[in-house]
Design a protein around this motif. Structure first.
Motif, PDB file in Angstrom:
ATOM      1  N   CYS A  12       0.846  -1.193   0.000  1.00 27.84           N
ATOM      2  CA  CYS A  12       0.000   0.000   0.000  1.00 27.84           C
ATOM      3  C   CYS A  12       0.883   1.246   0.000  1.00 27.84           C
ATOM      4  O   CYS A  12       1.931   1.290   0.661  1.00 27.84           O
ATOM      5  N   LEU A  13       0.429   2.274  -0.721  1.00 32.77           N
ATOM      6  CA  LEU A  13       1.211   3.494  -0.886  1.00 32.77           C
ATOM      7  C   LEU A  13       0.943   4.532   0.195  1.00 32.77           C
ATOM      8  O   LEU A  13       1.626   5.539   0.269  1.00 32.77           O
ATOM      9  N   GLY A  14      -0.053   4.279   1.000  1.00 32.89           N
ATOM     10  CA  GLY A  14      -0.396   5.238   2.048  1.00 32.89           C
ATOM     11  C   GLY A  14      -1.774   4.967   2.588  1.00 32.89           C
ATOM     12  O   GLY A  14      -2.344   3.898   2.354  1.00 32.89           O
ATOM     13  N   PRO A  15      -2.357   5.919   3.301  1.00 35.67           N
ATOM     14  CA  PRO A  15      -3.702   5.750   3.862  1.00 35.67           C
ATOM     15  C   PRO A  15      -4.737   5.560   2.755  1.00 35.67           C
ATOM     16  O   PRO A  15      -4.581   6.071   1.643  1.00 35.67           O
ATOM     17  N   PRO A  16      -5.829   4.835   3.035  1.00 32.20           N
ATOM     18  CA  PRO A  16      -6.873   4.600   2.025  1.00 32.20           C
ATOM     19  C   PRO A  16      -7.805   5.806   1.883  1.00 32.20           C
ATOM     20  O   PRO A  16      -8.856   5.885   2.519  1.00 32.20           O
ATOM     21  N   ARG A  17      -7.423   6.736   1.039  1.00 30.61           N
ATOM     22  CA  ARG A  17      -8.205   7.963   0.869  1.00 30.61           C
ATOM     23  C   ARG A  17      -9.049   7.960  -0.407  1.00 30.61           C
ATOM     24  O   ARG A  17      -9.846   8.866  -0.629  1.00 30.61           O
ATOM     25  N   ARG A  18      -8.874   6.943  -1.239  1.00 33.74           N
ATOM     26  CA  ARG A  18      -9.589   6.879  -2.521  1.00 33.74           C
ATOM     27  C   ARG A  18     -10.814   5.966  -2.361  1.00 33.74           C
ATOM     28  O   ARG A  18     -10.705   4.745  -2.388  1.00 33.74           O
TER      29      ARG A  18
END
Length: 376
Positions: A12-18
């Motif tokens: 994962c590239l970061g927090p799930p904001r999409r």
């Protein structure tokens, strides 16, 4: 909340904001993970979209603290810890397990001195009701009015356990007890966990089932080995914190593993292990009128398969609950596959669900303990 596509090839590239544009119930860390997850998500997407449209219904409670306990906690403007702290019940007694602070407390821990409500008598049901139930309770508002409790009291956060049992008996058609169960009602309660630190709240069943002796077998792997076989007689209601309240003149709320001359209205028996492994021993004494499995997670655990087969064979009404409608949909599919029959009790919103939203759930869909129920 984790990325719904976590583990799909790349990290994962970061927090799930999409968030998914269609259902809005799941989120991703990147477009690539969303694309990779679509093959799984496409079957649930439309279903989740419909469930998200019913969010306002899920959050509909009559309490003065409803917005604080639902929207504000869900949107992280408030936490369960801050909610409890404002009411002076954070990390005390039966409230210990209502936030992450108490997550590490073993279920073997228990002290009668910590079983009280830690609230004033006006805010909690520490005594007999002023009047018997004259009609069926259908909502938290009905219950609070009957018990003369103000709507700013947080006791519903714990009372959802006994009230869900009460509601399950209504759903299963046991509300008007038949002749043979007029004096006794036997319930098998599957998979208790945090309830093991809140057992004295089940004394409220004395008020909900007047004149009936309830015997409840609590069966599950979370019960510590040293508590297997423990018998608990609930004789009186859990106490308030007022030293001069009449509830203090009553005998001890709980008789731990001790037989007394006084017949308990509610008796709890703890059994360690899976239901399908322990049923033969339990049923030697009596067969249940009802099986209830709170927050069951049927689709998440393969151990439910032999238990569902057993319930099918003994042909006893069984009510399952879960945190959200989606979990119930998946569980209902598993049950129907095993039994070969549609549900006897369709998926429905529990009016006595806990009114504090689950923090950090896997979905943007609001989740509540004992939120929905269904059964066979």
């Amino acid at each position: 909340m984790e990325c719904a596509g976590k583990g799909r090839g790349t990290r994962c590239l970061g927090p799930p904001r999409r968030r998914c544009d269609r259902c809005g119930a799941v989120a991703y860390c990147s477009a690539s993970h969303q694309i990779l997850h679509w093959s799984d998500h496409k079957e649930e997407c439309k279903r989740l979209e419909q469930q998200m449209k019913r969010t306002d219904v899920l959050n509909d409670f009559p309490f003065t603290f409803s917005q604080e306990a639902t929207l504000e906690v869900h949107e992280k403007r408030e936490t369960s810890c801050s909610f409890l702290s404002k009411r002076g019940i954070h990390q005390v007694g039966m409230w210990l397990h209502e936030c992450s602070c108490g997550a590490s407390v073993p279920s073997s821990y228990c002290s009668r001195s910590k079983d009280g409500w830690h609230l004033s008598s006006i805010l909690c049901p520490c005594n007999e009701p002023g009047s018997p139930i004259s009609r069926q309770l259908n909502s938290w508002k009905d219950y609070y009015e009957w018990r003369c409790i103000p709507l700013h009291s947080p006791v519903a956060l714990l009372l959802h356990w006994p009230l869900t049992i009460y509601h399950a008996t209504q759903v299963a058609g046991l509300g008007s007890l038949t002749h043979e169960m007029r004096d006794k009602l036997y319930i098998h309660y599957l998979g208790p966990e945090k309830e093991l630190l809140q057992l004295s709240v089940f004394a409220e069943l004395c008020a909900l089932f007047p004149g009936v002796h309830l015997h409840i077998e609590l069966v599950g792997p979370a019960i510590p080995q040293n508590r297997d076989g423990e018998r608990i007689n609930l004789c009186n209601y859990s106490h308030c914190f007022e030293t001069d309240c009449i509830c203090k003149s009553a005998s001890e709320t709980i008789s731990w593993g001790v037989q007394t001359s006084r017949t308990s209205k509610v008796t709890l028996q703890l059994r360690k292990g899976f239901y399908h492994d322990r049923y033969r021993d339990i049923a030697k004494d009596f067969c249940p009128h009802l099986v209830i499995a709170p927050n069951a997670g049927v689709a998440a655990y393969s151990s439910w398969l032999p238990t569902i087969e057993l319930i099918r064979d003994i042909n006893v009404p069984a009510v399952f609950t879960d945190y959200c409608e989606e979990a119930c949909q998946l569980g209902a599919h598993c049950i129907s596959t095993v039994t070969g029959h549609p549900l006897r009790f369709p998926i429905q919103l529990n009016p006595f669900r806990q009114p504090l939203v689950v923090e950090n759930s896997a979905l943007f869909l609001p989740c509540y303990s004992n939120c929905f129920l269904f059964g066979i």
